[in-house]
Design a protein around this motif. Structure first.
Motif: not given
Length: 284
Positions: A188-206, A229-233
């Motif tokens: 609780x109360x934490x976060x994370x900013x993992x880097x991914x290459x632009x163009x990679x399809x990204x999915x999150x499953x909670x 989306x495939x680009x951005x942080x």
């Protein structure tokens, strides 16, 4: 100004069964799978009732893709026509490249208790769909784990984890689709900013708790899949705590034709796979 990956859609899995009647949730798969390219399907299984899983997955074929089974709890034994035998247990991963063809079984090695985990189908490019099949059984001790400065635990199954302060190469690296597969445990109360290459399809499953994402006015709750989306942080946080899968890969951009356990580029290739299986030549 930082550009964040946008939420393109939210998905809720549907009850399903597979194998000899194993109850599971199909998070995505089937119609419209091109949206998730290079991923074809994601299933979640989890029950403490042995009637839901005890029949397992008796011998069955695959061709044209890879399966990645990540076990959270429980024990499952793999056997295949190549002579591979492996025990998949809590925290472990089975990475199987069906390619030209494999016939395997996955059977529970328990008669009581919780069995919980995920199976992901990852496409292969056409140029490798008829390569020799292979299998890798990855024990929990061989999968890198780390803790970030904020206290987020990261299980690095595939790809390179990099949050700007720490880097860790995962247990598996694959060409063409260049997959990333992480399991985040956010207190609780934490976060994370993992880097991914632009163009990679990204999915999150909670799969436990809830998370907050930039641009979203409401938290994303348990059992929700986020297609980004495939680009951005990418930035995610959790006010109450969460466990989240991050799956990302380089889209192949090729036609996808699927018939059950066979995934090829054309209908003719599917017909050939069916003939090969019928004539006992799928794995020849």
């Amino acid at each position: 100004m930082t550009q964040f990956r946008k939420v393109l859609s939210l998905h809720t899995g549907q009850p399903a069964s597979d194998g000899a009647g194993v109850k599971l949730t199909r998070i995505f798969g089937g119609a419209g799978v091109e949206r998730f390219d290079p991923f074809l399907m994601l299933d979640e299984f989890g029950s403490e009732n042995p009637d839901d899983y005890i029949a397992g997955f008796p011998p069955h074929p695959h061709r044209g893709f890879e399966t990645v089974t990540y076990m959270l709890e429980g024990r499952m034994r793999h056997e295949d026509h190549l002579g591979n035998v492996g025990l998949l247990q809590g925290g472990g991963v089975q990475w199987m490249t069906a390619a030209k063809g494999i016939i395997h079984s996955e059977m529970p090695e328990q008669e009581e208790g919780v069995m919980r985990g995920f199976q992901l189908w990852l496409n292969l490019p056409g140029k490798h769909k008829l390569d020799p099949a292979s299998y890798r059984d990855i024990q929990p001790a061989d999968i890198p784990r780390l803790k970030t400065a904020q206290g987020v635990e990261v299980v690095v199954i595939a790809g390179l984890f990099d949050d700007g302060t720490v880097k860790q190469t995962g247990a598996v690296q694959r060409p063409d689709t260049e997959p990333y597969y992480f399991d985040f445990h956010l207190p609780a109360g934490t976060g994370i900013t993992p880097k991914l290459p632009d163009g990679h399809r990204a999915l999150l499953y909670v799969y436990d708790g809830s998370v907050e994402l930039p641009g979203q006015t409401q938290s994303v709750g348990v059992s929700k899949l986020v297609r980004l989306s495939d680009e951005g942080e990418l930035q995610l946080s959790s006010e109450s705590g969460a466990r989240v899968l991050l799956i990302a890969g380089k889209p192949l951009g090729e036609p996808i034709v699927q018939y059950g356990p066979f995934v090829m580029n054309t209908r003719d290739e599917i017909e050939q796979a069916l003939r090969d299986f019928r004539d006992d030549r799928l794995t020849a």
